[in-house]
Motif scaffolding. Sequence first.
Motif, PDB file in Angstrom:
ATOM      1  N   THR A  22      -6.343  11.838   1.554  1.00  0.00           N
ATOM      2  CA  THR A  22      -5.529  12.890   2.887  1.00  0.00           C
ATOM      3  C   THR A  22      -5.061  14.113   2.614  1.00  0.00           C
ATOM      4  O   THR A  22      -4.437  14.666   3.519  1.00  0.00           O
ATOM      5  CB  THR A  22      -4.972  11.827   3.779  1.00  0.00           C
ATOM      6  N   GLY A  23      -4.982  14.413   1.245  1.00  0.00           N
ATOM      7  CA  GLY A  23      -4.380  15.496   0.934  1.00  0.00           C
ATOM      8  C   GLY A  23      -2.803  15.530   0.925  1.00  0.00           C
ATOM      9  O   GLY A  23      -2.201  16.844   1.149  1.00  0.00           O
ATOM     10  N   ALA A  24      -2.133  14.657   0.825  1.00  0.00           N
ATOM     11  CA  ALA A  24      -0.730  14.363   1.114  1.00  0.00           C
ATOM     12  C   ALA A  24      -0.098  15.127  -0.158  1.00  0.00           C
ATOM     13  O   ALA A  24      -0.916  15.061  -1.356  1.00  0.00           O
ATOM     14  CB  ALA A  24      -0.207  12.973   0.735  1.00  0.00           C
ATOM     15  N   GLU A  25       0.961  15.735  -0.160  1.00  0.00           N
ATOM     16  CA  GLU A  25       1.564  16.232  -1.265  1.00  0.00           C
ATOM     17  C   GLU A  25       2.936  15.481  -1.811  1.00  0.00           C
ATOM     18  O   GLU A  25       3.592  16.014  -2.750  1.00  0.00           O
ATOM     19  CB  GLU A  25       2.339  17.786  -0.686  1.00  0.00           C
ATOM     20  N   LEU A  26       3.366  14.595  -0.916  1.00  0.00           N
ATOM     21  CA  LEU A  26       4.438  13.674  -0.993  1.00  0.00           C
ATOM     22  C   LEU A  26       4.193  12.221  -0.501  1.00  0.00           C
ATOM     23  O   LEU A  26       3.537  12.233   0.628  1.00  0.00           O
ATOM     24  CB  LEU A  26       5.651  14.478  -0.367  1.00  0.00           C
ATOM     25  N   MET A  27       4.483  11.181  -1.330  1.00  0.00           N
ATOM     26  CA  MET A  27       4.564  10.045  -0.599  1.00  0.00           C
ATOM     27  C   MET A  27       5.913   9.574  -0.661  1.00  0.00           C
ATOM     28  O   MET A  27       6.804   9.545  -1.256  1.00  0.00           O
ATOM     29  CB  MET A  27       3.976   9.101  -1.789  1.00  0.00           C
ATOM     30  N   VAL A  28       6.316   8.943   0.633  1.00  0.00           N
ATOM     31  CA  VAL A  28       7.875   8.311   1.088  1.00  0.00           C
ATOM     32  C   VAL A  28       7.585   7.018   1.238  1.00  0.00           C
ATOM     33  O   VAL A  28       6.654   6.686   2.287  1.00  0.00           O
ATOM     34  CB  VAL A  28       8.302   9.231   2.208  1.00  0.00           C
ATOM     35  N   MET A  29       8.386   6.424   0.793  1.00  0.00           N
ATOM     36  CA  MET A  29       8.342   4.806   0.871  1.00  0.00           C
ATOM     37  C   MET A  29       9.736   4.132   0.622  1.00  0.00           C
ATOM     38  O   MET A  29      10.255   4.663   0.088  1.00  0.00           O
ATOM     39  CB  MET A  29       7.169   4.179  -0.102  1.00  0.00           C
ATOM     40  N   GLY A  30       9.983   2.970   1.096  1.00  0.00           N
ATOM     41  CA  GLY A  30      10.994   2.291   0.982  1.00  0.00           C
ATOM     42  C   GLY A  30      10.795   1.420  -0.021  1.00  0.00           C
ATOM     43  O   GLY A  30       9.702   0.634  -0.173  1.00  0.00           O
ATOM     44  N   ALA A  31      11.812   1.168  -0.437  1.00  0.00           N
ATOM     45  CA  ALA A  31      11.757   0.155  -1.630  1.00  0.00           C
ATOM     46  C   ALA A  31      12.550  -1.254  -1.160  1.00  0.00           C
ATOM     47  O   ALA A  31      13.512  -1.184  -0.815  1.00  0.00           O
ATOM     48  CB  ALA A  31      12.528   0.671  -2.840  1.00  0.00           C
ATOM     49  N   GLY A  44       5.063  -6.002  -8.395  1.00  0.00           N
ATOM     50  CA  GLY A  44       5.703  -5.204  -6.998  1.00  0.00           C
ATOM     51  C   GLY A  44       4.915  -4.072  -6.882  1.00  0.00           C
ATOM     52  O   GLY A  44       4.546  -3.386  -7.753  1.00  0.00           O
ATOM     53  N   VAL A  45       4.710  -3.649  -5.690  1.00  0.00           N
ATOM     54  CA  VAL A  45       4.182  -2.256  -5.427  1.00  0.00           C
ATOM     55  C   VAL A  45       5.115  -1.368  -5.816  1.00  0.00           C
ATOM     56  O   VAL A  45       4.500  -0.157  -6.249  1.00  0.00           O
ATOM     57  CB  VAL A  45       3.871  -2.346  -3.733  1.00  0.00           C
ATOM     58  N   THR A  46       6.522  -1.460  -5.369  1.00  0.00           N
ATOM     59  CA  THR A  46       7.359  -0.350  -5.481  1.00  0.00           C
ATOM     60  C   THR A  46       7.256   0.091  -7.138  1.00  0.00           C
ATOM     61  O   THR A  46       7.114   1.229  -7.383  1.00  0.00           O
ATOM     62  CB  THR A  46       8.751  -0.953  -5.348  1.00  0.00           C
ATOM     63  N   ARG A  47       7.194  -0.977  -8.079  1.00  0.00           N
ATOM     64  CA  ARG A  47       7.155  -0.618  -9.441  1.00  0.00           C
ATOM     65  C   ARG A  47       5.880   0.009  -9.815  1.00  0.00           C
ATOM     66  O   ARG A  47       5.699   0.903 -10.599  1.00  0.00           O
ATOM     67  CB  ARG A  47       7.403  -1.960 -10.141  1.00  0.00           C
ATOM     68  N   SER A  48       4.701  -0.466  -9.283  1.00  0.00           N
ATOM     69  CA  SER A  48       3.412   0.116  -9.653  1.00  0.00           C
ATOM     70  C   SER A  48       3.479   1.522  -9.250  1.00  0.00           C
ATOM     71  O   SER A  48       2.690   2.301  -9.787  1.00  0.00           O
ATOM     72  CB  SER A  48       2.222  -0.845  -8.932  1.00  0.00           C
ATOM     73  N   VAL A  49       3.838   1.736  -8.014  1.00  0.00           N
ATOM     74  CA  VAL A  49       3.997   3.218  -7.392  1.00  0.00           C
ATOM     75  C   VAL A  49       4.761   4.005  -8.378  1.00  0.00           C
ATOM     76  O   VAL A  49       4.135   5.247  -8.612  1.00  0.00           O
ATOM     77  CB  VAL A  49       4.251   3.136  -6.277  1.00  0.00           C
ATOM     78  N   ILE A  50       5.702   3.691  -8.816  1.00  0.00           N
ATOM     79  CA  ILE A  50       6.703   4.415  -9.634  1.00  0.00           C
ATOM     80  C   ILE A  50       5.971   4.839 -11.019  1.00  0.00           C
ATOM     81  O   ILE A  50       6.044   5.810 -11.755  1.00  0.00           O
ATOM     82  CB  ILE A  50       7.946   3.851  -9.890  1.00  0.00           C
ATOM     83  N   GLU A  51       5.431   3.786 -11.627  1.00  0.00           N
ATOM     84  CA  GLU A  51       4.578   3.853 -12.876  1.00  0.00           C
ATOM     85  C   GLU A  51       3.534   4.643 -13.077  1.00  0.00           C
ATOM     86  O   GLU A  51       3.441   4.953 -14.275  1.00  0.00           O
ATOM     87  CB  GLU A  51       4.715   2.435 -13.636  1.00  0.00           C
ATOM     88  N   GLY A  52       2.998   4.718 -11.955  1.00  0.00           N
ATOM     89  CA  GLY A  52       1.693   5.735 -12.145  1.00  0.00           C
ATOM     90  C   GLY A  52       1.457   6.665 -10.895  1.00  0.00           C
ATOM     91  O   GLY A  52       0.366   6.483 -10.377  1.00  0.00           O
ATOM     92  N   PRO A  53       2.397   7.525 -10.526  1.00  0.00           N
ATOM     93  CA  PRO A  53       2.140   8.233  -9.439  1.00  0.00           C
ATOM     94  C   PRO A  53       1.278   9.470  -9.836  1.00  0.00           C
ATOM     95  O   PRO A  53       1.019   9.996 -11.060  1.00  0.00           O
ATOM     96  CB  PRO A  53       3.625   8.917  -9.272  1.00  0.00           C
ATOM     97  N   ARG A  54       0.469   9.831  -8.746  1.00  0.00           N
ATOM     98  CA  ARG A  54      -0.322  10.890  -8.801  1.00  0.00           C
ATOM     99  C   ARG A  54       0.275  12.139  -8.314  1.00  0.00           C
ATOM    100  O   ARG A  54      -0.459  13.104  -8.159  1.00  0.00           O
ATOM    101  CB  ARG A  54      -1.949  10.708  -8.361  1.00  0.00           C
ATOM    102  N   LEU A  55       1.237  11.810  -7.319  1.00  0.00           N
ATOM    103  CA  LEU A  55       1.907  12.907  -6.719  1.00  0.00           C
ATOM    104  C   LEU A  55       3.422  12.542  -6.471  1.00  0.00           C
ATOM    105  O   LEU A  55       3.640  11.396  -6.854  1.00  0.00           O
ATOM    106  CB  LEU A  55       1.214  12.977  -5.052  1.00  0.00           C
ATOM    107  N   PRO A  56       4.127  13.334  -6.042  1.00  0.00           N
ATOM    108  CA  PRO A  56       5.737  13.105  -6.157  1.00  0.00           C
ATOM    109  C   PRO A  56       6.050  11.653  -4.926  1.00  0.00           C
ATOM    110  O   PRO A  56       5.106  11.760  -4.115  1.00  0.00           O
ATOM    111  CB  PRO A  56       6.447  14.337  -5.543  1.00  0.00           C
ATOM    112  N   VAL A  57       6.960  11.282  -5.520  1.00  0.00           N
ATOM    113  CA  VAL A  57       7.182   9.744  -4.767  1.00  0.00           C
ATOM    114  C   VAL A  57       8.542   9.931  -4.093  1.00  0.00           C
ATOM    115  O   VAL A  57       9.606  10.057  -5.278  1.00  0.00           O
ATOM    116  CB  VAL A  57       6.998   8.590  -5.198  1.00  0.00           C
TER     117      VAL A  57
END
Length: 61
Positions: A22-31, A44-57
């Motif tokens: 979708t062309g996002a420049e930032l991913m915002v999520m709650g932990a 956990g999803v949180t850990r997985s997103v942090i370990e391999g980000p393709r964009l800033p989180v």
Amino acid sequence: MDRLPSSNRSIAEVLRQHAVDTGAELMVMGAYGHSRLRERIFGGVTRSVIEGPRLPVLMAR
């Protein structure tokens, strides 16, 4: 609201790929925290997103 098919991928990968598609420049999520034992066994999803980000989180807890 979008419904995203997993196609046997992890939730973290589905979310990251959707952000890229979708062309996002930032991913915002709650932990959300679980016990250390549960996190170690199931991961956990949180850990997985942090370990391999393709964009800033941006994480909020």
